[in-house]
Design a protein around this motif. Structure first.
Motif: not given
Length: 160
Positions: A135-151
């Motif tokens: 349900a999420f775009s590749d861009c959305d998932l990339t942003t979520i992944l970036r957040f998870v990695e940063a956190y």
């Protein structure tokens, strides 16, 4: 009257609080739903033992120091798990010809079977959740992944 910076900060805090509450909720629900499935399929093994086996399967030449760091455990706790898994016939220890001081661990055939069951469970869980990710775009998932990695990096710094 609040300044723009204070208003932004308040909104950001509100979002960060919602995010953290959501992450906590997700984690609790995942544990509630998946822990019984894992325990049934992996009967006789603790979650720490399963994590240990998974690490060894993914990282050749695993030793006590690397396992302790990766699993956020003490060397003593890793040594206890090592003894249990050796007794269960899941792992074997070895030394390298050029380093007789260090002990390394590898999965036995039985350990590989348990790891395969564990990996299949994870694949089943991912497949069951695929409709949410779709349900999420590749861009959305990339942003979520970036957040998870940063956190995760932020938390790693706090753990040091």
């Amino acid at each position: 009257m609040l300044h723009r910076k204070q208003i932004w900060y308040n909104k950001a805090m509100e979002k960060s609080e919602h995010i953290m509450a959501g992450i906590t909720d997700l984690n609790n629900k995942l544990l509630l739903l998946r822990k019984p499935i894992m325990e049934k399929a992996m009967s006789g093994f603790s979650l720490s033992e399963i994590a240990y086996l998974e690490y060894i399967a993914l990282h050749p030449d695993a030793n006590v120091t690397r396992l302790a760091a990766a699993l956020y455990m003490t060397r003593g706790a890793i040594s206890k798990i090592t003894k249990k898994l050796e007794q269960k016939g899941m792992i074997t220890s070895y030394q390298k010809p050029d380093n007789k001081k260090e002990l390394y661990f590898a999965l036995t055939a039985e350990g590989q079977k348990i790891d395969a069951v564990h990996r299949q469970l994870h694949q089943d869980f991912i497949a069951a959740d695929q409709e949410v990710f779709a349900a999420f775009s590749d861009c959305d998932l990339t942003t979520i992944l970036r957040f998870v990695e940063a956190y995760n990096q932020h938390l790693d710094q706090d753990l040091k």
